[in-house]
Design a protein around this motif. Structure first.
Motif, PDB file in Angstrom:
ATOM      1  N   ALA A 107      -7.435  14.856  42.298  1.00  0.00           N
ATOM      2  CA  ALA A 107      -8.145  14.825  41.800  1.00  0.00           C
ATOM      3  C   ALA A 107      -9.358  15.830  41.572  1.00  0.00           C
ATOM      4  N   GLN A 108      -9.498  17.022  42.315  1.00  0.00           N
ATOM      5  CA  GLN A 108     -11.048  17.634  41.789  1.00  0.00           C
ATOM      6  C   GLN A 108     -10.241  19.346  41.626  1.00  0.00           C
ATOM      7  N   GLU A 109      -9.327  19.468  41.122  1.00  0.00           N
ATOM      8  CA  GLU A 109      -8.487  20.789  40.857  1.00  0.00           C
ATOM      9  C   GLU A 109      -8.533  21.253  39.220  1.00  0.00           C
ATOM     10  N   VAL A 110      -9.212  22.225  39.202  1.00  0.00           N
ATOM     11  CA  VAL A 110      -8.868  23.129  37.466  1.00  0.00           C
ATOM     12  C   VAL A 110      -7.733  23.664  37.539  1.00  0.00           C
ATOM     13  N   ASP A 111      -7.566  24.790  38.333  1.00  0.00           N
ATOM     14  CA  ASP A 111      -7.258  25.235  38.423  1.00  0.00           C
ATOM     15  C   ASP A 111      -5.251  24.645  37.861  1.00  0.00           C
ATOM     16  N   LYS A 112      -4.776  25.514  37.367  1.00  0.00           N
ATOM     17  CA  LYS A 112      -3.600  24.875  36.346  1.00  0.00           C
ATOM     18  C   LYS A 112      -2.071  24.886  37.591  1.00  0.00           C
ATOM     19  N   ASP A 113      -2.140  25.888  37.784  1.00  0.00           N
ATOM     20  CA  ASP A 113      -0.592  26.241  38.756  1.00  0.00           C
ATOM     21  C   ASP A 113      -1.842  25.822  40.243  1.00  0.00           C
ATOM     22  N   LEU A 114      -2.606  25.382  40.187  1.00  0.00           N
ATOM     23  CA  LEU A 114      -2.971  24.820  42.247  1.00  0.00           C
ATOM     24  C   LEU A 114      -2.754  22.494  41.088  1.00  0.00           C
TER      25      LEU A 114
END
Length: 191
Positions: A46-53
């Motif tokens: 929900a808080q991630e912006v990195d597409k790989d993560l």
């Protein structure tokens, strides 16, 4: 152990079955762990912006569910904007996960706490054992829809319905098959 496994696999044909307290505890803990894993990755996603993560968290999260199209109560929609009946506010998990990124452009904080578990229940119609795991969920973020921005800050209880299957080795395997807003409905299930 063989007798217990035979009992669990032939549940549909017999009126009433019992499982030992030890097996019940193991089944309940397996269901609780599955929900804990799901919520951990949901909080990270929900808080991630990195597409790989994001892709990694989604892959890990999907290991906890029966399939990626399980029904999910859409708690991402602010309470005031939800449909009038709760049953109209159901989405597929894949849609729900997409909505996190498209509806919360600044990210959203999801926190799951206070996990409680039910007894082991049997769904005789579908020939499955299941456990209901309830968690307190808080959400805090800004919901984007069309040209509008709305704050969404709420605390609700969420029910996770977890099917438990016993493998040939005797180890339970748990998968979430439905996620819904809390309902005090345990008296309607068969223990």
């Amino acid at each position: 152990l063989g007798i217990i496994l035979l009992t669990l696999t032939s549940i549909a044909g017999v009126c009433q079955q019992t499982i030992s307290r030890t097996n019940e505890k193991v089944i309940i803990e397996s269901a609780k762990q599955t929900v804990s894993d799901y919520t951990k990755y949901m909080e990270l996603l929900a808080q991630e912006v990195d597409k790989d993560l994001i892709a990694l968290y989604k892959a890990e999260l999907l290991k906890s569910v029966q399939r990626d199209s399980v029904n999910v109560f859409n708690d991402l929609i602010p309470i005031a904007d939800r449909p009038k009946t709760l049953r109209e506010n159901i989405d597929r998990l894949t849609t729900y996960l997409d909505d996190i990124n498209t509806r919360y452009l600044e990210g959203v904080k999801l926190v799951y706490t206070n996990f409680t578990t039910s007894k082991v229940f049997i769904d005789e119609k579908r020939n499955r054992l299941f456990v209901k795991v309830t968690a307190d969920r808080s959400i805090d973020g800004t919901y984007y829809y069309k040209d509008e921005k709305k704050p969404n800050k709420a605390d609700e209880k969420i029910d996770f319905y977890v099917q438990v299957q016993i493998r040939a080795s005797g180890v339970p395997e748990s998968k979430i098959y439905s996620i819904f807003l809390y309902e005090p409905n345990e008296q309607t299930f068969v223990p």
